[in-house]
Each structure stands twice: as C-alpha cells, then as structure tokens.
Design a protein around this motif. Structure first.
Motif, PDB file in Angstrom:
ATOM      1  N   ARG A 167     -77.511  71.780  -5.695  1.00 50.30           N
ATOM      2  CA  ARG A 167     -76.186  71.062  -5.459  1.00 50.30           C
ATOM      3  C   ARG A 167     -75.195  71.912  -6.364  1.00 50.30           C
ATOM      4  NH1 ARG A 167     -80.559  68.111  -5.722  1.00 50.30           N
ATOM      5  NH2 ARG A 167     -80.727  68.408  -8.108  1.00 50.30           N
ATOM      6  N   LEU A 168     -73.834  72.014  -5.616  1.00 48.24           N
ATOM      7  CA  LEU A 168     -72.965  72.439  -6.188  1.00 48.24           C
ATOM      8  C   LEU A 168     -71.858  71.411  -6.163  1.00 48.24           C
ATOM      9  CD1 LEU A 168     -72.831  76.146  -5.025  1.00 48.24           C
ATOM     10  CD2 LEU A 168     -73.396  75.536  -7.335  1.00 48.24           C
ATOM     11  N   TYR A 169     -71.105  70.865  -7.280  1.00 46.94           N
ATOM     12  CA  TYR A 169     -70.516  69.730  -7.280  1.00 46.94           C
ATOM     13  C   TYR A 169     -68.766  70.163  -7.310  1.00 46.94           C
ATOM     14  CZ  TYR A 169     -74.462  67.204  -8.397  1.00 46.94           C
ATOM     15  OH  TYR A 169     -75.781  66.845  -8.707  1.00 46.94           O
ATOM     16  N   LEU A 170     -68.267  69.229  -6.337  1.00 48.02           N
ATOM     17  CA  LEU A 170     -66.715  69.573  -6.257  1.00 48.02           C
ATOM     18  C   LEU A 170     -65.868  68.417  -7.327  1.00 48.02           C
ATOM     19  CD1 LEU A 170     -66.952  68.856  -2.346  1.00 48.02           C
ATOM     20  CD2 LEU A 170     -66.681  70.988  -3.511  1.00 48.02           C
ATOM     21  N   ALA A 171     -64.776  69.057  -7.479  1.00 47.09           N
ATOM     22  CA  ALA A 171     -63.787  68.004  -8.187  1.00 47.09           C
ATOM     23  C   ALA A 171     -63.982  66.744  -7.530  1.00 47.09           C
ATOM     24  CB  ALA A 171     -62.353  68.722  -8.115  1.00 47.09           C
ATOM     25  N   THR A 172     -64.088  65.504  -8.262  1.00 45.61           N
ATOM     26  CA  THR A 172     -64.277  64.372  -7.604  1.00 45.61           C
ATOM     27  C   THR A 172     -63.035  63.394  -8.137  1.00 45.61           C
ATOM     28  OG1 THR A 172     -66.599  64.654  -7.543  1.00 45.61           O
ATOM     29  CG2 THR A 172     -66.059  62.412  -7.602  1.00 45.61           C
ATOM     30  N   ARG A 173     -62.066  63.420  -7.730  1.00 49.65           N
ATOM     31  CA  ARG A 173     -60.943  62.748  -7.901  1.00 49.65           C
ATOM     32  C   ARG A 173     -60.199  61.885  -6.716  1.00 49.65           C
ATOM     33  NH1 ARG A 173     -57.397  67.069 -10.845  1.00 49.65           N
ATOM     34  NH2 ARG A 173     -56.189  65.222 -11.398  1.00 49.65           N
ATOM     35  N   GLU A 174     -60.533  62.187  -5.531  1.00 45.50           N
ATOM     36  CA  GLU A 174     -59.898  61.314  -4.250  1.00 45.50           C
ATOM     37  C   GLU A 174     -60.676  60.381  -3.935  1.00 45.50           C
ATOM     38  OE1 GLU A 174     -58.054  65.485  -2.436  1.00 45.50           O
ATOM     39  OE2 GLU A 174     -59.343  64.497  -1.334  1.00 45.50           O
ATOM     40  N   LYS A 175     -60.177  59.205  -3.302  1.00 43.61           N
ATOM     41  CA  LYS A 175     -60.697  58.205  -2.846  1.00 43.61           C
ATOM     42  C   LYS A 175     -61.028  58.502  -1.390  1.00 43.61           C
ATOM     43  CE  LYS A 175     -58.274  54.651  -5.361  1.00 43.61           C
ATOM     44  NZ  LYS A 175     -59.247  54.367  -6.121  1.00 43.61           N
ATOM     45  N   LEU A 176     -61.802  57.609  -0.742  1.00 44.00           N
ATOM     46  CA  LEU A 176     -62.072  57.987   0.737  1.00 44.00           C
ATOM     47  C   LEU A 176     -61.001  57.964   1.503  1.00 44.00           C
ATOM     48  CD1 LEU A 176     -65.978  56.467   0.857  1.00 44.00           C
ATOM     49  CD2 LEU A 176     -65.224  58.847   0.569  1.00 44.00           C
ATOM     50  N   TYR A 177     -60.229  56.978   1.324  1.00 45.86           N
ATOM     51  CA  TYR A 177     -59.292  56.557   2.637  1.00 45.86           C
ATOM     52  C   TYR A 177     -57.983  56.603   1.902  1.00 45.86           C
ATOM     53  CZ  TYR A 177     -63.748  55.350   4.765  1.00 45.86           C
ATOM     54  OH  TYR A 177     -64.983  55.320   5.113  1.00 45.86           O
ATOM     55  N   SER A 178     -57.567  56.115   0.858  1.00 41.87           N
ATOM     56  CA  SER A 178     -56.350  55.861   0.398  1.00 41.87           C
ATOM     57  C   SER A 178     -55.843  57.086  -0.337  1.00 41.87           C
ATOM     58  CB  SER A 178     -56.439  54.926  -0.655  1.00 41.87           C
ATOM     59  OG  SER A 178     -56.978  53.499   0.113  1.00 41.87           O
ATOM     60  N   LYS A 179     -55.040  57.797   0.677  1.00 40.37           N
ATOM     61  CA  LYS A 179     -54.565  59.133   0.042  1.00 40.37           C
ATOM     62  C   LYS A 179     -53.674  59.689   1.087  1.00 40.37           C
ATOM     63  CE  LYS A 179     -58.939  61.418   1.394  1.00 40.37           C
ATOM     64  NZ  LYS A 179     -60.120  61.719   0.722  1.00 40.37           N
ATOM     65  N   ILE A 180     -52.645  60.665   0.489  1.00 39.80           N
ATOM     66  CA  ILE A 180     -51.849  61.303   1.410  1.00 39.80           C
ATOM     67  C   ILE A 180     -52.537  62.562   2.256  1.00 39.80           C
ATOM     68  CG2 ILE A 180     -49.920  62.946   1.360  1.00 39.80           C
ATOM     69  CD1 ILE A 180     -48.741  61.548  -1.013  1.00 39.80           C
ATOM     70  N   GLY A 181     -53.388  63.129   1.513  1.00 40.83           N
ATOM     71  CA  GLY A 181     -54.346  64.342   2.209  1.00 40.83           C
ATOM     72  C   GLY A 181     -55.571  64.675   1.125  1.00 40.83           C
ATOM     73  N   THR A 182     -56.364  65.628   1.574  1.00 46.88           N
ATOM     74  CA  THR A 182     -57.231  66.042   0.985  1.00 46.88           C
ATOM     75  C   THR A 182     -57.039  67.342   0.066  1.00 46.88           C
ATOM     76  OG1 THR A 182     -58.155  67.225   2.938  1.00 46.88           O
ATOM     77  CG2 THR A 182     -59.011  65.059   2.407  1.00 46.88           C
ATOM     78  N   PHE A 183     -56.032  67.535  -0.773  1.00 50.54           N
ATOM     79  CA  PHE A 183     -55.365  68.688  -1.307  1.00 50.54           C
ATOM     80  C   PHE A 183     -56.575  69.165  -2.337  1.00 50.54           C
ATOM     81  CE2 PHE A 183     -51.561  66.179  -0.574  1.00 50.54           C
ATOM     82  CZ  PHE A 183     -51.082  66.940   0.437  1.00 50.54           C
ATOM     83  N   SER A 184     -57.021  68.206  -3.232  1.00 51.78           N
ATOM     84  CA  SER A 184     -57.933  68.402  -4.448  1.00 51.78           C
ATOM     85  C   SER A 184     -59.128  68.846  -3.776  1.00 51.78           C
ATOM     86  CB  SER A 184     -57.986  67.212  -5.173  1.00 51.78           C
ATOM     87  OG  SER A 184     -58.782  67.456  -6.319  1.00 51.78           O
TER      88      SER A 184
END
Length: 292
Positions: free
Chosen positions: A226-243
């Motif tokens: 496993r390699l882990y991603l920055a985990t800061r975004e919600k699944l749906y409530s967001k402008i985009g998947t920038f992070s």
C-alpha cells in the motif's frame, strides 16, 4: 473512512461505546497505558478491548492502538488553513485563486511524501520491476492520472495496460498472467467494481499494489503493498479533486522514477536515442531548450 469516523458511527454496545468515547477523549494519553490500565479506566476488561478492536477489523488491541495513534498523528500534522474541498471562495479574485490552488497542490505532495515508507516503496518497486506486465485498474479521472505513468514506463520498454471499459476489467483481472502485477488506484478504497477486481486478482495470485487513502478500507486490506495518498477531500462535497489528483500523480511519478533508477544509465540512453531518432524535427530558438 477514517478509523476515528468509524468509531463515531459504529453501532457499539453501551460498554463498547464507553470505550470509544474514552479513546476519543484521551487521544495521545493512551500511548503509554497498558491494556490493563485502559480496561480499568473504562470499567471493562482486556478481552472487551480485544473485541472492540476486532469489530473495527483489527486482529487485536495492539494493532488497533497503533493504527489509532498513527491516524491521530496524521490528522494533527496535516491540519491546513486551505480547505481541500473548497480551496477558494466566490469572493476570491483570479490571482488569489492561483495562489490557493498552488499552495493546496504543494501541500498535497508534502502530505503524501510524509506517508511514504521505505519498506512499502521498495516492495512496490520490486513488484513492478519483476512483472512482465503492469495492469492498472482505476475509475473515472484516476484513469487519466495513470496515462502519463503508462507513457513513461512504455518509453523504457515496460508493458503497462490501463483497463478502462466498464465490466471488461474483471475479465482482464481474471486473465492476467502469473508474471504480471496489478496497480489499483482508489481514493475511497471502497469502489464496488474495484473491490470485485481485487477479489479476482487475489484468487489468481496476482500481486496488488494499492494507491489509496489512509482510511481503513477494503482495497487497502486486500493489497500486498500500500502507498497512501494525502487524505483531505470528501467523497462528493468538493469543487474538484485537486489534492487527490496531485497526490496520485506524485506517487505514480515516484514509482516510475524508482523503476528508472534501477537501470539508470541504460534507461537514460534508451530514452535519448529514441527521442533523437523519432523526434529529430523538433527544434527551438531558445537557448534553454537547445541540445548540446
């Protein structure tokens, strides 16, 4: 879902709910406490703590405690003034937006880098290096993030196949040869089609590398590495998947770079020779771009 979120939402018994509330209140203070200490302070028993941990999908209390403290450290370390879901507001001018997006993406890379462990990275690189074919499974825009990874590895003669057709990826997983490996990209780690893909790959004994959030998710549990991603975004409530996009791109670039480094001079010469032969018509008047 974060472990802490799971603890807040799980339908525990009254006694287990008391343990959860105690842990969320005490946080780091449990680090140097034994299971006997915690059992005493929660009016429970060591076996109750073990059952509590197992309900959250851990083998026992020690594994749960380690994961709980690690998650606390991650969340506290990576608190940011920039909301990854809504990094700018309607009142921001274009230049303000430019600065905020730049800072968010820089933070996503730094955040992801902090999650990289030498052992996991080395294992992922070894799996890809040994494989004759790398199968990439993802959904939506994560498939786009994988295109450059495939392009780069193909330039050093590594066979990478990105599976995009809905439903067809299950056949590709089933038909994958023993000498191959799989790279699964899933932020949530709970995408139904990708979980099904994981089950098939496991059955076929194909090594799996997961790029996923640090949450306790099904795909992470199924993966060999496993390699882990920055985990800061919600699944749906967001402008985009920038992070998330920046984190995925960073990890894929990192994997490519490590594979490249295993045979550095050969790969550097190969890329240069191929580019000179195929792209001989490319020219520029810029001294910066000028080749020696």
């Amino acid at each position: 879902m974060f472990l802490i979120e799971k603890m807040e939402l799980y339908p525990f018994s009254a006694n287990e709910l008391h343990i959860a509330e105690y842990l969320l209140e005490e946080r780091y203070h449990i680090e140097n406490k034994t299971s006997a200490d915690i059992a005493k302070e929660t009016y429970s028993s060591k076996s109750a703590l073990t059952r509590f941990a197992q309900k959250l999908d851990y083998k026992g209390w020690v594994d749960f405690k380690k994961a709980f403290l690690s998650e606390l450290a991650y969340i506290d370390k990576h608190n940011s003034n920039i909301d990854a879901n809504y990094p700018f507001s309607a009142k921001d001018d274009f230049l303000s937006i430019a600065h905020k997006i730049a800072n968010l993406e820089k933070e996503a890379i730094d955040d992801t880098l902090s999650l990289v462990e030498q052992a996991s990275l080395s294992k992922a690189v070894s799996i890809i290096d040994r494989a004759e074919t790398v199968h990439v499974f993802a959904a939506s825009n994560n498939l786009l993030n994988a295109q450059e990874f495939s392009h780069n590895l193909s330039r050093i003669q590594k066979d990478v196949r990105i599976h995009q057709l809905q439903g067809e990826h299950l056949f590709k997983a089933f038909l994958a040869k023993k000498e191959s490996c799989a790279l699964i990209i899933s932020y949530s780690g709970e995408t139904v089609s990708l979980k099904h893909t994981c089950r098939i790959l496991k059955r076929q004994q194909i090594p799996i590398i997961a790029l996923t959030s640090i949450s306790d998710n099904a795909i992470a549990q199924s993966a060999d590495c496993r390699l882990y991603l920055a985990t800061r975004e919600k699944l749906y409530s967001k402008i985009g998947t920038f992070s998330t996009d920046r984190a995925i791109t960073y990890l894929l670039d990192l994997l490519y770079s490590c594979i490249f480094s295993l045979n550095y001079q050969h790969n550097a010469d190969l890329r240069k020779r191929a580019a000179r032969f195929i792209e001989f018509e490319r020219t520029s008047s810029s001294q910066i771009l000028h080749e020696d």
